[in-house]
Design an enzyme around this catalytic site. Structure first.
Site, mmCIF file in Angstrom:
data_model
loop_
_atom_site.group_PDB
_atom_site.id
_atom_site.type_symbol
_atom_site.label_atom_id
_atom_site.label_comp_id
_atom_site.label_asym_id
_atom_site.label_seq_id
_atom_site.Cartn_x
_atom_site.Cartn_y
_atom_site.Cartn_z
ATOM 1 N N TRP A 12 -6.336 2.607 -1.034
ATOM 2 C CA TRP A 12 -5.557 3.501 -1.898
ATOM 3 C C TRP A 12 -5.891 4.974 -1.678
ATOM 4 O O TRP A 12 -4.995 5.828 -1.651
ATOM 5 C CB TRP A 12 -5.789 3.103 -3.359
ATOM 6 C CG TRP A 12 -4.836 3.737 -4.316
ATOM 7 C CD1 TRP A 12 -3.488 3.810 -4.211
ATOM 8 C CD2 TRP A 12 -5.176 4.406 -5.543
ATOM 9 N NE1 TRP A 12 -2.949 4.465 -5.296
ATOM 10 C CE2 TRP A 12 -3.964 4.838 -6.130
ATOM 11 C CE3 TRP A 12 -6.377 4.650 -6.201
ATOM 12 C CZ2 TRP A 12 -3.933 5.519 -7.344
ATOM 13 C CZ3 TRP A 12 -6.346 5.318 -7.412
ATOM 14 C CH2 TRP A 12 -5.138 5.755 -7.968
ATOM 15 N N TRP A 65 0.838 -1.212 0.000
ATOM 16 C CA TRP A 65 0.000 0.000 0.000
ATOM 17 C C TRP A 65 0.870 1.259 0.000
ATOM 18 O O TRP A 65 0.443 2.304 -0.501
ATOM 19 C CB TRP A 65 -0.928 0.010 1.211
ATOM 20 C CG TRP A 65 -2.029 -1.012 1.109
ATOM 21 C CD1 TRP A 65 -2.145 -2.182 1.792
ATOM 22 C CD2 TRP A 65 -3.167 -0.949 0.239
ATOM 23 N NE1 TRP A 65 -3.285 -2.853 1.411
ATOM 24 C CE2 TRP A 65 -3.929 -2.116 0.467
ATOM 25 C CE3 TRP A 65 -3.611 -0.023 -0.705
ATOM 26 C CZ2 TRP A 65 -5.120 -2.390 -0.215
ATOM 27 C CZ3 TRP A 65 -4.794 -0.284 -1.382
ATOM 28 C CH2 TRP A 65 -5.525 -1.456 -1.137
#
Length: 1186
Positions: free
Chosen positions: A600, A560
């Protein structure tokens, strides 16, 4: 323009495949980028998916949203770079390799070699890339796969290092322990987002354990409740709530004395007393109270007061610092500071006993409270007695090497043997599982590198306000709340396949160097670097400033962190593209699913805020989940959804795109996917659209077939000045479409466009084309026909351009044919600019005419409703209709420009406008409760009563003024419903006259039969049967035929008389004469024949035949001085000629041709209309006139 096939023969999927091939041939996407290269940049970030699986509907949905927005921005004058991205690192890849190679532990990887392991990972990352490109391209999405970015690329990874280096310089990075969700299956901690993605209802053991109080005069013991027996060996403290009341109770039967929260006393078990039982033992405990389901949080049905007696009550705060006897002695070295009672508000009264056992290595709150009370230090030396594989370490000697969940039963048995088990049972509750390995997660303290997100919280919340989201509630609630509760982000993972943390550290941990570029690493280490993965850099050391060397820490980045770095890393910033990035940051647009609010979207916001103090993006569309038709998650195993490619192959990608965009899923709500819904889009959107386009092409071609000049577009400026009301209306409606699509697309509200388009297409086909058939077919004159065709052309062209971002294939198909009639057109519709409004939209009263036509349609619908109620088919003419409305301008439009359309559609002879609202109607007012209810509250009753009591005059005055004050409340037109009821004339019945209204306009129809209208009704029936026979014979509208009739009744004169009286109406409807069957030439080609019986009590036969030449025998004979043989030879010759070619020759020769081809006969001039006629109808008309 070329001819086109019928809608039923048009394959949307096959035509799309042809367009795909053509786009490849002309390099359409590349050309669009080249054509816009000097335009302002519009920056779009494409979130990288994993390529380890095939794309599903969620990917296609997000891709469609991205494609629509970026195509629109390209057409509105922007250069939009669209590069596909791939998430290459992380758990999904490692888990697949672990499964493939049978890897179970971290040591297995080390034994294999990190280099071999990582190269195995690299080998599968791009396995499905070609399939992704094929499927994504087939959906119509334009995106660059050749110039894609991958998170495993050297340049991308270097930029990730730079991002981390910047955070380190800003003092936003630290190393410490954090209790995190941990996957023993994947041997790595997970983010909270990942941990929350896979909950299951599972049974777990629940037990109550005693912790005897040191020095208590009564020999009392604290009772704690837990569902994780495996954490008991690591117990270091107990926790109470300082604000709760606690109670010391004695079991009246066995003498045991416990301390629990007063509010949780009912959870203690019911026991039978036996002599000689030591305090805290359950050897003789009756198990009837043990539960097999549910929680200790439930209410007990036992009458506890009969079992226990209170000895003492005290506040929780008084217990703080009290020491107790440890359950195990594995951590006896902590005896001086541990094994005592602490207090914290996280202890609740809704479960357990009000006393929580604390193992700081395995609970987030446990760790926090123990650190806060100096039970353990906040450093890197916490003892974690469970290894990476979820097995006990050597520290827990009795259970060393055992998987923790497997050891639960033995731990419970050990507690029982120590005489410390109070109660045991089973507890069913939702529990998190690893989203990849599907193994139970545990909470475990792991050493990690953290980004100090909590320091940035205020700035994150402020930056969130600067962004625009669709729908906004996701931003204002879900995302805002997530930021509000933001915690420090653990960005490292103890794994292998990922971007390594660029931290080099001394053995004692006191010296640290963070590398933020390859150049810096090469300079400090003296080693050439060509790849940044672990197996290529782990061996590299850096000289220490204190002597010796620094080694890199083993961790890699959480993937991430890599995807959150994408805005910088995909451009290799700051090493390249500095000006491009800095001039265009934040990016203009991103779009992903609702699940990315904690993924995200969050990581983008955190990193951009930390680096630049800005959000990473300006605009965001958040979509919901696509579920199976039954509302369940789509499952490959269950096969509960159709394959995306099957749907596309059946109905086309455009239909799938529109189906998803016109659904709740674009508003972040779930969509239950139904294949029938995609078919509905084909039926309701594309076929009407195609049929309108086909009608244009057919009638443009008809001009040439009939010998007129080819179709040439009339200048658009002239069309805008058309005197035809429907031309004015459809031009205005098209401009409204353009305005609406622009407005909604600029606001990123994609879901509003399709309903508007549906209404527009309905109006185009059912009003403009339907009401203009005669004009479009040339029956009102060639000039008027060309005006109507040009209008329809521009409407279709403009609507195609407006819809090109949404339906890239279908609009391209239509455009490629339409552009043949317009010189200088762009090669592809996607190279065109988005339509702009031509001039001032309303300078010709566009708004008024649109409203009038909408009301006209309402009038027609209301008229049809009246006919249906009284079983009066449209074929039966009615004498009169009255339209009641107070707006004189509207009535002028209906009685003037629109009158013929209303009368024809409703088959009514005369129209009477009426602007006196009380002549045919009574008015009644009702408050709109849905609007006023919340606003008025208790005053609603008074206001409602007064509104309902309004007189006719009051209502008229209110309509004129636009507002009204009732009981000190000002009411507007939107607050009160004005209902117009029909006031029937006293002398007439409901069967004679009836009305229908919609609250705005009232339509009244005179239903009384009129003998004078019977013949018109019969004529319509005959025409209707002829049109049905044409359709049955699969004739095209442009196919010319002659129609012959014959009465089958004994008295043939009845039908003959009716058809004679209605001759003009019939000719107007058919475009040709209705001919007696006695005139059928012997050489005529019969196409169809059918007998009809009982039609308005009449029977008749209809024959359809190709147009046939007829001759004036006397005139032809005179050409040869009465020579009958020569005359016959000429007729035979003319009959042998192709009819359409002969027609064309007569047109070229202005009605005359010279025939010299017959052997041994003199050449003669044959004159059309004198010697020969092209049709029987022409001959009959000529004879009738003479």
């Amino acid at each position: 323009m070329d001819d086109v096939c019928e809608g039923k023969d048009f394959s949307f999927a096959k035509e799309e495949e042809k367009i795909l091939q053509w786009w490849d041939e002309v390099k359409a996407f590349e050309t669009q980028l080249q054509l816009t290269k000097d335009c302002p940049e519009y920056i779009f970030y494409d979130g990288p998916p994993f390529a380890t699986g095939l794309p599903h509907y969620g990917h296609i949905l997000a891709g469609t949203i991205k494609d629509i927005v970026t195509r629109y921005q390209s057409m509105t004058g922007h250069h939009v770079t669209r590069r596909f991205g791939w998430d290459c690192h992380g758990l999904p890849v490692e888990f697949e390799i672990d499964t493939k190679l049978g890897i179970k532990t971290k040591q297995d990887v080390l034994n294999m070699g990190i280099d071999k392991y990582n190269e195995e990972c690299r080998s599968i990352v791009t396995r499905y890339v070609s399939e992704w490109e094929k499927i994504i391209s087939r959906t119509g999405r334009w995106i660059d796969f050749k110039n894609d970015y991958k998170t495993m690329d050297l340049k991308f990874m270097e930029s990730v290092w730079w991002v981390f280096g910047q955070l380190f310089q800003k003092d936003l990075v630290y190393r410490g322990f954090k209790v995190m969700p941990y996957s023993t299956g994947c041997k790595t901690p997970l983010s909270n987002f990942e941990a929350n993605s896979n909950y299951k209802e599972v049974p777990d053991p629940e037990i109550m354990v005693t912790f005897p109080i040191v020095g208590d005069p009564d020999g009392a013991a604290f009772v704690a409740w837990t569902t994780t027996p495996w954490t008991l060996p690591s117990n270091l403290a107990l926790c109470v709530n300082a604000n709760f009341v606690y109670v010391k109770v004695r079991n009246k039967f066995n003498g045991k004395i416990y301390v629990v929260a007063e509010s949780r006393r009912s959870e203690l078990p019911v026991e039978k007393a036996k002599k000689g039982t030591p305090n805290g033992s359950v050897n003789d405990t009756e198990s009837a109270n043990s539960k097999t389901k549910g929680s200790s949080g439930g209410k007990s049905k036992n009458v506890v007061v009969d079992t226990y007696e209170d000895l003492e009550k005290f506040p929780g705060s008084s217990l703080v610092g009290t020491k107790y006897v440890p359950l195990f002695d594995y951590f006896k070295e902590f005896s001086e500071v541990a094994f005592k009672v602490l207090a914290d508000d996280y202890v609740t009264s809704d479960s357990g006993t009000g006393i929580v056992h604390m193992a700081p290595a395995f609970g987030e709150d446990d760790y926090r409270v123990c650190v806060g009370n100096q039970i353990i230090g906040k450093g890197e030396n916490l003892i974690v007695a469970v290894d990476d594989d979820g097995c006990f370490t050597d520290k827990i000697t009795d259970f060393c090497g055992r998987y923790i969940k497997d050891a639960d039963k033995d731990i419970i048995q050990a507690v029982k043997e120590k005489g410390r088990l109070v109660k045991t049972g089973s507890f069913t509750h939702p529990y998190p599982f690893c989203w990849r390995s599907d193994t139970p997660l545990i909470y475990r303290a792991v050493p990690s590198w953290f980004v100090s997100v909590e320091k940035l919280k205020d700035q994150l919340l402020e930056n969130n306000k600067q962004t625009y989201w669709v729908p906004d509630f996701v931003k204002e609630k879900r995302f805002h709340n997530w930021l509000e509760n933001a915690r420090d982000w653990a960005v490292s993972r103890s794994r292998f396949w990922g971007t390594p943390l660029p931290v080099w550290i001394s053995e004692d941990g006191l010296e640290r160097v963070v590398i933020d570029s390859i150049e810096k690493l090469e300079k400090l280490s003296g080693t050439k670097v060509t790849d940044l993965h672990r197996h290529n850099i782990d061996h590299i050391t850096i000289p220490s400033s204190r002597g010796g060397v620094l080694h890199r820490v083993e961790d890699v980045f959480d993937c991430w962190f890599e995807s959150g770095s994408m805005p910088y890393a995909y451009l290799h910033y700051p090493f390249e593209n500095v000006e491009l990035f800095e001039k265009n940051f934040p990016g203009n647009f991103i779009a992903e699913g609702l699940d990315q609010t904690r993924g995200w979207f969050y990581t983008l916001m955190v990193l951009s805020t930390a680096l630049f103090g800005k959000p990473a993006f300006k605009n965001l569309i958040c979509n919901g989940l696509v579920l199976a038709e039954d509302g369940k998650k789509m499952s490959k195993r269950l096969k509960n959804y159709p394959s995306p490619m099957d749907v596309i192959n059946d109905y086309g990608a455009d239909a799938l795109r529109l189906y998803m965009i016109n659904s709740p899923v674009v508003r972040a709500e779930p969509l239950r996917f139904k294949k029938d819904g995609v078919y509905g889009v084909v039926k309701d959107v594309f076929l009407p659209w195609y049929n309108a386009y086909r009608f244009l092409v057919q009638n443009a071609k008809r001009l040439e077939v009939e010998g007129s000049a080819p179709f040439v577009l009339i200048d658009q400026a002239i069309i805008q000045q058309s005197s035809n009301v429907l031309d004015q209306w459809i031009n205005s409606a098209t401009q409204s479409l353009v305005l609406f699509v622009r407005k909604e697309m600029d606001a990123y509200r994609l879901y509003t466009v399709v309903p508007y388009l549906l209404k527009f297409l309905d109006n185009l086909t059912n009003i403009y084309v339907r009401f203009n058939r005669k004009r479009l077919k040339g029956r009102t004159g060639e000039e008027d026909c060309r005006m109507a065709l040009s209008t329809l052309y521009y409407v279709l062209l403009t609507s195609c351009k407006a819809m090109a971002p949404f339906t890239p294939f279908f609009t391209e198909v239509l455009y490629q044919n339409l552009r043949k009639a317009c010189a200088g057109s762009e090669e592809s519709i996607h190279f065109c600019s988005f339509p702009s409004v031509q001039g001032k939209k309303y300078e010709m009263g566009g708004e008024r005419i649109e409203q009038s036509v909408n009301r006209m349609q309402t009038i027609i619908d209301l008229g049809r409703n009246i006919r249906e109620r009284h079983n009066k088919p449209l074929k039966t003419p009615l004498k009169e209709m009255i339209v009641v409305h107070p707006d004189a301008d509207f009535l002028d439009d209906i009685a003037g420009k629109l009158r013929e359309y209303v009368l024809e559609e409703l088959n009514v002879i005369s129209f009477v406008p009426c602007n006196d609202p009380l002549k045919y109607a009574y008015l009644r007012a009702e408050p709109d409760f849905s609007v006023l209810g919340k606003r008025l509250g208790k005053s609603m009753g008074i206001v409602s009563k007064e509104v309902k009591a309004m007189s006719q005059e009051d209502i008229l005055a209110f309509e004129k003024a636009g507002e009204l004050t009732v009981a000190s409340h000002t009411l507007a037109m939107t607050d009160i419903k004005i209902i117009r009821g029909f006031k029937r004339p006293e002398s007439m019945t409901e069967e004679q006259i009836d009305a229908a209204g919609d609250g705005d306009v009232l339509v009244i129809l005179d239903l009384r039969p009129d003998e004078g209208l019977v013949e018109a009704g019969v004529a319509r029936e005959v025409v209707n049967r002829i049109q049905k026979l044409r359709k049955k014979s699969t004739l095209e509208p442009t196919d010319l035929v002659e129609v012959y009739f014959k009465s089958l009744d004994e008295d043939e004169s009845v039908l003959r008389q009716i058809l004679l009286s209605q001759e003009l109406n019939i000719r107007d409807a058919l475009g040709s004469c209705l001919l007696p069957s006695s005139l059928i030439p012997s050489h005529a080609v019969i196409l169809a024949e059918e007998n009809f019986h009982g039609i308005s009590n009449l029977s008749f036969s209809i024959v359809l035949a190709r147009p046939a030449l007829t001759f004036n025998s006397d005139a032809i004979a005179s050409l040869y001085g009465g020579n009958a043989i020569f005359a016959n030879n000429l007729m035979v010759y003319l009959l042998s000629r192709d009819h359409s070619n002969l027609k064309s020759e007569f047109q070229v020769g202005k009605g005359k041709i010279k025939v010299h081809q017959i052997e041994n006969q003199p050449a003669v001039d044959v004159v059309l209309g004198v010697h020969v006629f092209l049709t029987v109808g022409d001959h009959l008309l000529s004879t009738t006139k003479s």
